[in-house]
Design an enzyme around this catalytic site. Structure first.
Site, short mmCIF file in Angstrom:
data_model
loop_
_atom_site.label_atom_id
_atom_site.label_comp_id
_atom_site.label_asym_id
_atom_site.label_seq_id
_atom_site.Cartn_x
_atom_site.Cartn_y
_atom_site.Cartn_z
N LEU A 52 0.79 -1.35 -0.28
CA LEU A 52 0.03 -0.05 -0.26
C LEU A 52 1.05 1.33 0.58
O LEU A 52 0.15 2.03 0.65
CB LEU A 52 -0.88 0.19 0.82
CG LEU A 52 -1.94 -1.63 0.93
CD1 LEU A 52 -3.12 -0.87 2.17
CD2 LEU A 52 -2.35 -1.49 -0.24
N GLY A 53 1.85 0.75 -0.45
CA GLY A 53 2.44 2.48 -0.60
C GLY A 53 2.66 2.68 -1.63
O GLY A 53 1.95 2.35 -3.00
N ASP A 76 0.75 -5.90 2.70
CA ASP A 76 0.67 -5.00 3.95
C ASP A 76 -0.03 -5.59 5.15
O ASP A 76 0.00 -6.01 5.53
CB ASP A 76 0.07 -3.78 3.90
CG ASP A 76 1.39 -2.60 3.54
OD1 ASP A 76 1.95 -2.60 4.34
OD2 ASP A 76 1.80 -1.47 2.63
N ILE A 77 0.31 -4.24 6.44
CA ILE A 77 -0.20 -4.50 7.31
C ILE A 77 -1.00 -3.49 7.62
O ILE A 77 -1.81 -3.10 9.05
CB ILE A 77 0.92 -4.19 8.74
CG1 ILE A 77 1.62 -3.19 8.83
CG2 ILE A 77 2.46 -5.42 8.85
CD1 ILE A 77 2.01 -2.74 9.80
N ASP A 94 3.34 -9.10 8.03
CA ASP A 94 4.40 -8.47 8.87
C ASP A 94 5.61 -8.96 8.09
O ASP A 94 6.51 -10.06 8.11
CB ASP A 94 4.04 -8.79 10.36
CG ASP A 94 4.84 -8.01 11.20
OD1 ASP A 94 5.85 -7.19 10.46
OD2 ASP A 94 4.94 -7.79 11.84
N ILE A 95 6.49 -7.98 7.54
CA ILE A 95 7.72 -8.77 7.42
C ILE A 95 9.11 -8.94 8.87
O ILE A 95 9.61 -9.34 7.90
CB ILE A 95 8.29 -7.81 5.94
CG1 ILE A 95 9.36 -6.28 7.12
CG2 ILE A 95 7.50 -6.80 5.22
CD1 ILE A 95 9.60 -5.15 6.20
N TYR A 183 18.37 5.45 5.72
CA TYR A 183 17.52 5.40 4.19
C TYR A 183 18.26 4.50 3.46
O TYR A 183 18.46 3.78 2.70
CB TYR A 183 16.40 6.34 4.16
CG TYR A 183 15.76 5.81 2.33
CD1 TYR A 183 14.65 4.69 2.56
CD2 TYR A 183 15.75 6.45 1.26
CE1 TYR A 183 14.13 4.68 1.13
CE2 TYR A 183 15.55 5.75 0.19
CZ TYR A 183 14.23 4.78 0.48
OH TYR A 183 13.73 4.57 -0.73
#
Length: 359
Positions: A52-53, A76-77, A94-95, A183
């Site tokens: 959902l990014g 996604d979460i 959940d990664i 990042y």
């Protein structure tokens, strides 16, 4: 910068092109076959993490147009909207939960992982411990998962993987990196771990360093997001305050080019890939150059400049991205330049947001 909340409607141009001109028999994609439990699959089963990014939703649309709706699982979460649920398979993933990921791969017979889960540049600096968990520990999980189940895995990298010691104009594919954001550090880590797993274990790891990705999805706070915010604020109010200096040059790319590069790279034959990590880009421009183009559509546009902490990040990133190796090795070519980008963004933001906003 890259992985913002998504909701762009492509309006059909990219999907229509691929539906009208699907990958032909005899090409790399048509030759891909996976054997699982003795049965033959003609398309890969694809899991998208962080779905959902900014890139996930539109990537799912593109891949489903190519391989079929049920072949692509968005995850996604976050609780999805009705539109997401109705568009194709969506699951919770959940990664940071390795056993949960194992269960998903086994139960859904996954062949590819496209790993979009990450905290972006400016957000990561505000919560470094969380960025370490999501961007590094989460990446370790999906990398180990891909090794264990012999999956093809794509992990995006970024212009943020370079730092102030890197050559900035142009920035070649292989050079000193040494970024100064968590990042960027996490992305360099992902690149090196992926290359190591490829050479040590034969993992089919693939990674593209994306520039700023521009779409008509609302901006999410990344360093290059001024190039999206100026359309929203400019079309809505005729004003915008930019957090970068007017002459800050950064590499950029329209989302349709970004996703097409991903698909072409993922289906490129192994023998054409001379490395596992490539730069890709389409254009480079400054806020001032973008505003000049936008002013043709909004003559009364007034933009002021008030640099903040994101200026320091931008000053350490490439100005011109050298993607000649991607163009040479697997035929990458962009389609959208600055003029086309501005025209599309004005149209899409106006139709999808400005006209639909409550009066």
């Amino acid at each position: 910068m890259l992985l913002r909340r998504a909701g762009l409607a492509l309006g059909g141009s990219l999907r229509q092109q691929l539906q009208c001109h699907p990958i032909q028999e005899g090409s790399a994609a048509s030759q891909l076959r996976w054997l699982s439990n003795g049965s033959r699959k003609t398309h890969p089963k694809i899991l998208i993490t962080g779905g959902l990014g900014q890139l996930g939703v539109e990537c799912a649309k593109l891949l489903r147009s190519q391989y079929g709706e049920e072949s692509v699982i968005l995850s996604d979460i976050i609780k999805p909207s009705d539109a997401i649920v109705n568009s194709g398979p969506y699951i919770f993933a959940d990664i940071l939960d390795f056993k949960g990921l194992q269960k998903i791969v086994v139960n859904h017979r996954v062949d590819w992982i496209i790993h979009f889960s990450a905290l972006l540049s400016a957000i990561g600096e505000q919560n470094v411990p969380l960025a370490v968990r999501v961007n590094i520990e989460g990446m370790h999980n999906v990398l180990e998962l891909a090794k264990q189940y012999k999956l093809r895995i794509f992990v995006p990298s970024t212009i943020g993987a370079f730092g102030p010691d890197s050559p900035r104009s142009p920035t070649p594919n292989v050079t000193i990196q040494r970024p100064r954001t968590i990042y960027g550090v996490s992305k360099v880590h992902a690149e090196l771990m992926g290359e190591y797993y490829h050479h040590k274990f034969g993992l089919d790891f693939r990674c593209l360093r994306f520039p700023g990705v521009i779409s008509s999805d609302p901006p999410g706070g990344g360093t290059t997001d001024y190039a999206v915010a100026v359309f929203f604020e400019g079309l809505k109010t005729g004003k915008y305050q930019c957090y970068l200096k007017p002459d800050t040059r950064l590499p950029m790319m329209y989302i349709e080019d970004c996703l097409r590069s991903l698909l072409e790279f993922m289906t490129a034959p192994e023998e054409r890939l001379k490395r596992r990590v490539y730069n890709v880009t389409a254009m480079s421009f400054t806020p001032e150059e973008l505003v000049d183009k936008l002013a043709k559509y909004i003559p009364e546009l007034h933009v002021s400049y008030r640099p903040d902490s994101r200026q320091l990040i931008a000053d350490s990133w490439p100005q011109i991205f050298d993607d000649s190796e991607a163009r040479q090795d697997w035929g990458w070519q962009h389609k959208y330049d600055l003029d086309k980008l501005v025209d599309l963004m004005v149209r899409d933001v106006t139709e999808n947001y400005i006209k639909k906003a409550p009066q």
